[in-house]
Structure formats: structure tokens, C-alpha cells
Design an enzyme around this catalytic site. Structure first.
Site, PDB file in Angstrom:
ATOM      1  N   LYS A   1       0.833  -1.214   0.000  1.00 30.69           N
ATOM      2  CA  LYS A   1       0.000   0.000   0.000  1.00 30.69           C
ATOM      3  C   LYS A   1       0.868   1.265   0.000  1.00 30.69           C
ATOM      4  CE  LYS A   1      -3.280   2.978   0.999  1.00 30.69           C
ATOM      5  NZ  LYS A   1      -4.131   3.543  -0.028  1.00 30.69           N
TER       6      LYS A   1
ATOM      7  N   LYS B   1       0.703  11.410   5.823  1.00 28.23           N
ATOM      8  CA  LYS B   1       1.010  10.266   6.699  1.00 28.23           C
ATOM      9  C   LYS B   1       1.542   9.090   5.868  1.00 28.23           C
ATOM     10  CE  LYS B   1      -2.123   7.404   7.093  1.00 28.23           C
ATOM     11  NZ  LYS B   1      -3.343   6.618   7.224  1.00 28.23           N
TER      12      LYS B   1
HETATM   13  P1  NAD Z   1     -11.775   9.536   7.674  1.00 30.47           P
HETATM   14  O1  NAD Z   1     -11.088  10.484   8.566  1.00 30.47           O
HETATM   15  O2  NAD Z   1     -12.765  10.025   6.665  1.00 30.47           O
HETATM   16  O3  NAD Z   1     -12.527   8.403   8.549  1.00 30.47           O
HETATM   17  C1  NAD Z   1     -12.001   7.898   9.733  1.00 30.47           C
HETATM   18  C2  NAD Z   1     -13.155   7.598  10.683  1.00 30.47           C
HETATM   19  O4  NAD Z   1     -12.604   7.052  11.894  1.00 30.47           O
HETATM   20  C3  NAD Z   1     -13.949   8.851  11.090  1.00 30.47           C
HETATM   21  O5  NAD Z   1     -15.341   8.618  10.911  1.00 30.47           O
HETATM   22  C4  NAD Z   1     -13.586   9.052  12.562  1.00 30.47           C
HETATM   23  O6  NAD Z   1     -14.638   9.627  13.322  1.00 30.47           O
HETATM   24  C5  NAD Z   1     -13.298   7.631  12.991  1.00 30.47           C
HETATM   25  N1  NAD Z   1     -12.445   7.568  14.181  1.00 30.47           N
HETATM   26  C6  NAD Z   1     -11.293   8.238  14.411  1.00 30.47           C
HETATM   27  N2  NAD Z   1     -10.797   7.901  15.618  1.00 30.47           N
HETATM   28  C7  NAD Z   1     -11.647   6.990  16.141  1.00 30.47           C
HETATM   29  C8  NAD Z   1     -11.660   6.261  17.371  1.00 30.47           C
HETATM   30  N3  NAD Z   1     -10.700   6.403  18.287  1.00 30.47           N
HETATM   31  N4  NAD Z   1     -12.682   5.392  17.584  1.00 30.47           N
HETATM   32  C9  NAD Z   1     -13.680   5.254  16.661  1.00 30.47           C
HETATM   33  N5  NAD Z   1     -13.708   5.921  15.480  1.00 30.47           N
HETATM   34  C10 NAD Z   1     -12.704   6.781  15.234  1.00 30.47           C
HETATM   35  O7  NAD Z   1     -10.607   8.715   6.941  1.00 30.47           O
HETATM   36  P2  NAD Z   1     -10.713   7.872   5.573  1.00 30.47           P
HETATM   37  O8  NAD Z   1     -10.371   8.745   4.427  1.00 30.47           O
HETATM   38  O9  NAD Z   1     -11.981   7.079   5.584  1.00 30.47           O
HETATM   39  O10 NAD Z   1      -9.456   6.891   5.766  1.00 30.47           O
HETATM   40  C11 NAD Z   1      -9.493   5.772   6.634  1.00 30.47           C
HETATM   41  C12 NAD Z   1      -8.229   4.950   6.379  1.00 30.47           C
HETATM   42  O11 NAD Z   1      -8.234   4.492   5.013  1.00 30.47           O
HETATM   43  C13 NAD Z   1      -6.930   5.740   6.569  1.00 30.47           C
HETATM   44  O12 NAD Z   1      -5.972   4.918   7.167  1.00 30.47           O
HETATM   45  C14 NAD Z   1      -6.560   6.144   5.153  1.00 30.47           C
HETATM   46  O13 NAD Z   1      -5.172   6.365   5.016  1.00 30.47           O
HETATM   47  C15 NAD Z   1      -7.045   4.952   4.358  1.00 30.47           C
HETATM   48  N6  NAD Z   1      -7.400   5.226   2.974  1.00 30.47           N
HETATM   49  C16 NAD Z   1      -8.101   6.348   2.611  1.00 30.47           C
HETATM   50  C17 NAD Z   1      -8.424   6.549   1.269  1.00 30.47           C
HETATM   51  C18 NAD Z   1      -9.213   7.770   0.808  1.00 30.47           C
HETATM   52  O14 NAD Z   1      -9.228   8.031  -0.405  1.00 30.47           O
HETATM   53  N7  NAD Z   1      -9.869   8.495   1.693  1.00 30.47           N
HETATM   54  C19 NAD Z   1      -8.049   5.605   0.300  1.00 30.47           C
HETATM   55  C20 NAD Z   1      -7.384   4.452   0.704  1.00 30.47           C
HETATM   56  C21 NAD Z   1      -7.060   4.274   2.048  1.00 30.47           C
END
Ligand code: NAD
Length: 300
Positions: free
Chosen positions: A172, A241
Site C-alpha cells: 500500500k 502520513k
Molecule cells: P476519515 O477520517 O474520513 O474516517 C475515519 C473515521 O474514523 C472517522 O469517521 C472518525 O470519526 C473515525 N475515528 C477516528 N478515531 C476513532 C476512534 N478512536 N474510535 C472510533 N472511530 C474513530 O478517513 P478515511 O479517508 O476514511 O481513511 C481511513 C483509512 O483508510 C486511513 O488509514 C486512510 O489512510 C485509508 N485510505 C483512505 C483513502 C481515501 O481516499 N480516503 C483511500 C485508501 C485508504
């Protein structure tokens, strides 16, 4: 009979649509997010809400995670109220990007309590999460992969990379280094072209027919830069990150990353200038501000 019960923690940009896909596929789901509104959206789609990670770990066998950072995944899995203390959980499927070293450490700690960690980061953005076209990169014991495959396929094509936690993360990070670098270098090329008098839509057509095409020319520029929306749905701080984790990991195993380090610094500047809510594509605005031109579609 399948007696497994499934949970999902982290219902944000990625986790929200992914949990929705599991529900749509007929998989009952227990969910938790610290953001009430995110949890309420999934409850409205049929999920059962739990009040905390530990409450969920007392009632679900397999728990998916889609959380922002390695620190948060550590806290949710191994913290004082973490999943590790749950009475029922047997398997944690981590869709987050946290880097190989965190994945290995969390996997080891969970294994001491008989809980299996499935390293399963994803790529393909919010659109891919919604449509079920993500690349899913899985590393875990083979039997657990076989048991989970039908669920993971709801997210998109699944790639089994081996037994060892961290292999999914290394894959990744390599992917996201390329994605971020493509956006950075495309920003430079497009700003140079526009300042020279070229029309940005025509530039993209030419690049996409030629050898310069990449995920930024094909996807991010047409969707979020030319219209000036800067809303691809991936936070600049999460992109930072990922590139930071990649450069750190690479240095730790003796592979210098000169270009990667430059891209990481461009993301530092993007965050500094455009703040916490900045989108990944705001990196282009940085280069636009240096060049003194905007890369926008002048005609429909
Ligand atoms: P985001 O910030 O939109 O969602 C994260 C969610 O986690 C939020 O709803 C937040 O409230 C929740 N959260 C945070 N801390 C928490 C806790 N302690 N307990 C419970 N819930 C908690 O992030 P995202 O864009 O959905 O990304 C999530 C993961 O996927 C990341 O690791 C990111 O790097 C990865 N990712 C993101 C994308 C993208 O395009 N957005 C693509 C591939 C991978």
C-alpha cells in the site's frame, strides 16, 4: 452454518461506504465510530450501533477497522478500552494505512491474546469504496484469508500477498508513494503548460493519449482540479502520513527515497497552508500559487 458476527469501526470517507457494501451484501453489521453522525448514517442503513470499541469486541467475532492513523489504530486495538480486552473478538481486519512496523507490532500483541490481525489496506479512493472497485492488499494466515475472501471481495479485487502482517502495508505504501508523486509532478507540468499558454483540458487529452498519463491526469485533475472543487475525498494529512510512513520505512531498510522525500515536503507545505481540512488535491493549489496561474477549465 455461519455463526460469525461482524463489526466495523471507523465509518468515515472509506469505512462508511465499505460498511454500507457489507450491509447491502446481506452481512449484518455492528458498528462504532466516535463521530455520532457517521454511526447514525450506518444505523439508518440497518447496522446495529455499539457505544464503544470494547462493547463491539464483546459481541462481534470479526471486526473491520478503517481508521485514520497508526496511533489511533493502536489505541483502538491495544489501548485500555481496546479490542484486545473484548470477550468475543477473534479477528481484526485492518483496512487502514498504518505502515508495516505498526502492523507487525499490533499483530504480535493481538496474537498473544489469541486474536488474529489481518493486514488489509485498500486503494482506489472514495469512489472505489462506493462502487466496490478498490484494490485490497491482504496479508494473514491463509485459512483466515479463505474465510474472509467473500467479504473482502465486496470491496473490490483482492490480492493475497502472504502470511506475514506488514506485507499488505508495504504494498500500500508503494502504491500511495506513486499516487502522491504523480499528483505532485503533474501539478508542476500542468502549471508550466498553462503559464506557457496551453489550455488545461487539451493538455490532459494529450497527456492521456501519450506517455505522461497517470492517476492524476486520468482521475484527479479532471474530477477535482479543472472544476476547481479540490474534493477528491482523501485528506492531505492522510496523504502526508502515507508518504512519511513510506519514506521512513524505506530509510529503515536501506533504500534512499530522494523523490519521495520531496513529495513528502510538498504535503507538509500543503497542510501548513491549507489547514487540517485540506484535500489531497490541494497540493496542486500550492504549485499554482508559486506559478501565479490556475489550472481550470475555461470552457465547458
Ligand atoms: P476519515 O477520517 O474520513 O474516517 C475515519 C473515521 O474514523 C472517522 O469517521 C472518525 O470519526 C473515525 N475515528 C477516528 N478515531 C476513532 C476512534 N478512536 N474510535 C472510533 N472511530 C474513530 O478517513 P478515511 O479517508 O476514511 O481513511 C481511513 C483509512 O483508510 C486511513 O488509514 C486512510 O489512510 C485509508 N485510505 C483512505 C483513502 C481515501 O481516499 N480516503 C483511500 C485508501 C485508504
Amino acid at each position: 452454518m455461519n455463526i460469525d458476527t461482524y463489526g466495523f469501526i471507523g465509518l468515515g470517507n472509506m469505512g462508511g461506504p465499505l460498511a454500507g457494501r457489507l450491509l447491502d451484501a446481506g452481512c449484518p453489521l455492528e458498528v462504532f465510530d466516535r463521530d455520532e453522525a457517521a454511526a447514525a448514517r450506518l444505523a439508518a442503513q440497518g447496522a446495529t450501533r455499539r457505544a464503544s470499541a470494547i462493547e463491539l469486541a464483546d459481541s462481534a467475532d470479526t471486526i473491520f477497522l478503517s481508521l485514520p492513523t497508526p496511533e489511533i489504530v493502536r489505541q483502538v486495538t491495544l489501548g485500555a478500552d481496546g479490542l484486545i480486552h473484548g470477550k468475543r473478538v477473534k479477528r481484526v481486519v485492518d483496512l487502514s494505512t498504518i505502515g508495516p512496523r505498526s502492523a507487525k507490532a499490533i499483530s504480535q500483541a493481538l496474537a498473544e491474546r489469541g486474536i488474529v490481525y489481518v493486514d488489509a489496506p485498500v486503494s482506489g479512493g472514495v469512489m472505489g469504496a462506493t462502487r466496490g472497485t478498490l484494490a485490497v492488499m491482504v496479508a494473514c494466515p491463509r485459512g483466515h484469508y479463505d474465510a474472509l475472501e467473500s467479504k473482502l471481495k465486496q470491496f473490490g479485487p483482492v490480492f493475497y500477498l502472504g502470511q506475514e502482517a506488514g506485507l499488505g502495508q508495504s504494498m500500500k505504501l508503494a502504491n500511495n508513494l506513486l499516487s502522491a508523486s504523480a499528483l505532485a509532478i503533474t501539478a508542476e507540468a500542468m502549471v508550466m503548460g498553462v503559464k506557457s499558454g496551453l489550455e488545461p483540458g487539451v493538455m490532459l487529452d494529450v497527456l492521456n493519449a501519450g506517455s505522461g498519463r497517470n492517476s492524476a491526469t486520468q482521475d484527479k485533475f479532471p474530477k477535482a482540479v479543472l472544476p476547481g472543487t479540490f474534493d477528491i475525498g482523501f485528506a492531505a494529512q492522510l496523504a502526508y502520513k502515507d508518504v512519511r510512513l513510506c519514506v521512513d520505512e524505506s530509510e529503515s531498510i536501506g533504500v534512499p527515497m530522494i523523490v519521495g522525500a520531496a513529495v513528502r515536503e510538498m504535503l507538509v507545505l500543503t497542510n501548513a497552508l491549507y489547514g487540517e481540512a485540506a484535500d489531497f488535491t490541494d497540493m496542486v493549489r500550492l504549485v499554482e500559487s508559486w506559478g501565479g496561474v490556475q489550472v481550470r477549465q475555461s470552457s465547458p
